[in-house]
Structures are given as C-alpha cells and as structure tokens.
Design a protein around this motif. Structure first.
Motif: not given
Length: 438
Positions: A96-101, A103-120
């Motif tokens: 959500e922070l990524g999307q605010y910084a 933009g909606e689409k780009l923020g998701l694409w930047i943060v979510v894949p990295q976060q998922v790889i880290v957490e999983v």
C-alpha cells in the motif's frame, strides 16, 4: 449509485477488513511490536554469523555488521514514519505504501513480487532450519539411535504449523512470538558464552580459508549475502505497526518506534557477541552453524537446538501472516469468496503444505536463500524505503536526508548485485551432490 449503496459497500469493505489478519485487531501494545520485530529479525541466521565473519575477515566483517545495523535501523525508522504520513490514512501493508509512492499499478508490481519471495522464501528456509535443528537435537540426545532422514523431521516440524497457522491475526500469535523472541536471545547467549568458555583455540587462524583468489572473492560475496539476510525484518514491519491503535494525538509511530528501538538493542545483543566471539575463538575453522563447532557440553547444545526450533516456529508464523493476508484478500476481494473459517482452513493448510514440500525437495535452500537474499532482501530492507522516502517527501538536493538516502541506495544496490554471485556458485556446488528428498 445511491447513498444507501455506498453505505452498504463501505459496510461490506469494513466487514472484510475486520476479518483479514492484518487489519482485524488493532489493540497491540508497544512491547508486542518489540518482540514481533525481534522474532522477525533475529533468524537462525545469527548462528552462521561467525562463518560469515570468516569469509569477510576482521576489518570488512566488523564494518559490514555495524553498517548493516545502522542502515537497516534508519530504513526501518523511515517505514514507521511513512505508515501514517497521509492524515487519516494508514498504510497497513508494504505494497500500500509502494502504491502511494509509485502509483497504483507500478507500486504493486515493485513491492508484491519481492515481498512474496522474501516471506515465502523465509518460511521455506525456516521449515528446513526447524527440521534440521530437530534432527540435531535428536542426534545429540541419542547418538546411538538409528539415523532418521531430514525429510521426516521437516514433516514433524510442519505438523506444528498445520495447527498454529489457524490463529487469525498478529495479536493472536503474540504469545508464540514472545516465546520465540525469548528463545532467540537464549540460544544466541548460549552460542557466545559456550564459545568464550572454550577459549581461543590453539591452532586458530584468521586468514581467508580459500586458497585461490576467485574462491576468496566468491566466499566474500556469499558472506556478504549472509549478513544482509540477517537484517530482514522490514518485510513485515508495516503489518506489525497496523496492529497498534492510533489516534491523531497518539499516532501509532510512537509505541512502534519504542518497540523497534528495544528490538534493535536485542538484535545487537544477539548478533555482535555471537559473530565476534565465535570468530575470535575458532577463526576460519568455524562451521556454518556455530552450534556444530561447539559439540560439548552435549546437554547445552541439545537445549540450544531445541530453542532454535521454538524460535523458528514463531518466526515462521510472523512471516506467514502477511502471506495469509494477501491470499485471503485476493480470494475475498477479487474472487468474491465469502469470508469464512472454511476458506481460511483450506488456504492456510495448503500454504503450510506447500512450504513443507519445497523444504523437503530442496535441502540446500540455505545457499538459495543467500542468492534470493541478495536479490530481494537487499531492496526491501536497504533501499526501497529510501526510494519511497525520496519519491514522497522530495528532500532538497544535497540536504542531509537526500544524501543519507542516496548513500543507502548505492550501498544497497552494490549488495544486491554482488551477494547473489557468491551464493549462485554455492548452489552450483551443492547441486552436484544433491539427492531428491534426501
């Protein structure tokens, strides 16, 4: 769309938010954030720090350990500050922070894949660590017993999570997290006091173990990844802060920051003595897990391995919670499933089974994590918060804030490029002797 429809939609969204794991319970105290952060940050990776020191050597090793501690504390502070930078809104999740910084689409694409790889990735690594520590406990307590395959120990370890993963949210796992944080401090203390008790070995050497220059370079880079991975709590920090109550006159950042400072003091008490005393006593002959080098006293090493198991149980849950949140958000908001216990039961059981299966399949996941560590831990921990800070606050060029952020970004990028190289070589070497489900 009438006012009634709007209200109905808001009520429906609120009902969903009250059910999702991150936003359902907002009554955490500052000390919850302290032990959640300790549990998230102090991985069993602390036991490999003396080995990383052997790869880095005294000078670079100390500099990188201390620098990492300072930089990650700074980027963690940025995330805590940015959680409520928009009045009346809370960024409860990293993306959500990524999307605010960005933009909606780009923020998701930047943060979510990295976060998922880290957490999983961390959860799979903890499946293996938990299984192997159980195995070490078994072998230490009963050296004459018939050896049991690591695969079975991973299954035993996973069985705990098939139960625990059904606790609904962060506050409901605070007891597990507290026990885990306590254990991390305990086994770290055992590791360095037992090392100090053994004293400096008579044949100790502090030179690089590798003989050829390329090998020295690869070992150095791999060790760099190990240290980077040691500070990886940022991926769950906003999610932890989301559980703390907040009002305009009492924002959540105050109790959160108090918890973070406490957690970082504990992290320093765990990391620095283990890394420095372990390396000082054993030099370059230290094993990649210091408990292996310390074979005796047997009862103490067995206890330390059991403490690692308890700690890793807590850490697994802390890293799994944001993944559960993502999966459940996807199912309920995008795919329009009704929020129910059955949905949660199926989703979370499948996730635990998946991490268990991958853990059993790839036992050399440790070197894989060094590789992933460089690629995704470095950005999410070392420089993504800085880029967001620059994008949102736009500090004046060459001001202190601007300079500090750029230094972190450059160092983080260097880490992201160099660390995976050493680990990749390690993976190739491990793969040569690899057996499926060993």
């Amino acid at each position: 769309m009438g006012i009634g429809d709007e209200r109905e939609k808001d009520a429906r969204e609120k009902a969903i938010d009250d059910w999702l794991p991150i936003t359902s319970s907002r009554n955490a105290k500052w000390w919850y954030s302290a032990f959640h952060n300790v549990t998230a940050m102090v991985g069993a990776g602390v036991l490999s720090l003396p080995y990383a020191m052997a790869g880095l050597g005294w000078g670079p090793g100390v500099v990188i350990l201390v620098l990492s501690w300072i930089i990650t504390l700074y980027t963690l502070w940025q995330m805590v500050e940015m959680h409520e930078m928009v009045p009346g809104k809370r960024f409860d999740r990293y993306h959500e922070l990524g999307q605010y910084a960005f933009g909606e689409k780009l923020g998701l694409w930047i943060v979510v894949p990295q976060q998922v790889i880290v957490e999983v990735g961390v959860d799979i690594a903890y499946m293996i660590t938990g299984g192997k520590s159980l195995q070490k406990f078994h072998n230490t307590v009963c050296p004459d017993c018939k050896p049991i395959r690591t695969t079975y120990f991973i299954m035993i370890f996973a069985s705990v999570h098939f139960v625990l993963s059904h606790l609904p949210n962060f506050n409901s796992i605070s007891g597990v997290s507290f026990a885990a944080a306590l254990m991390s401090l305990t086994y770290s203390t055992i590791a360095w006091t037992a090392s100090a008790h053994k004293g400096v070995q008579s044949d100790v050497q502090y030179s690089y173990k590798a003989s050829s220059t390329p090998e020295k370079v690869f070992t150095f880079l791999s060790a760099l990844g190990d240290v980077a991975f040691a500070y990886a709590g940022h991926n769950v920090v906003l999610e932890i802060q989301a559980t703390i109550p907040s009002t305009p006159d009492k924002p959540s950042k105050r109790p959160m920051w108090k918890g973070v400072i406490f957690a970082y003091i504990v992290v320093a008490l765990c990391y620095f003595p283990v890394a420095l005393i372990g390396y000082w006593m054993f030099g370059n002959s230290v094993a990649d897990n210091i408990l292996i080098t310390l074979e005796k006293p047997r009862w103490l090493i067995a206890a330390a391995n059991m403490f690692v198991v308890i700690h890793v149980i807590g850490s697994y849950q802390i890293y799994a919670m944001p993944v559960f949140d993502m999966l459940e958000t996807l199912l309920v908001k995008k795919l329009k499933f009704a929020p129910s216990f059955k949905l949660r039961l199926i989703t979370r059981t499948l996730y635990v089974a998946f991490t268990m299966f991958i853990g059993m399949l790839i036992p050399f996941f440790g070197s894989l994590l060094g590789f992933l560590g460089g690629l995704v831990f470095a950005p999410t921990t070392y420089f993504l918060p800085c880029i967001m800070w620059l994008a949102v606050y736009k500090p004046r060029r060459f001001s202190l804030s601007w300079t500090a952020n750029w230094i972190c970004i450059i160092l983080g990028l260097v880490l992201m490029i160099l660390a995976p190289i050493g680990a990749l070589r390690q993976i190739i070497l491990s793969a040569k002797t690899y057996k499926l489900f060993s």
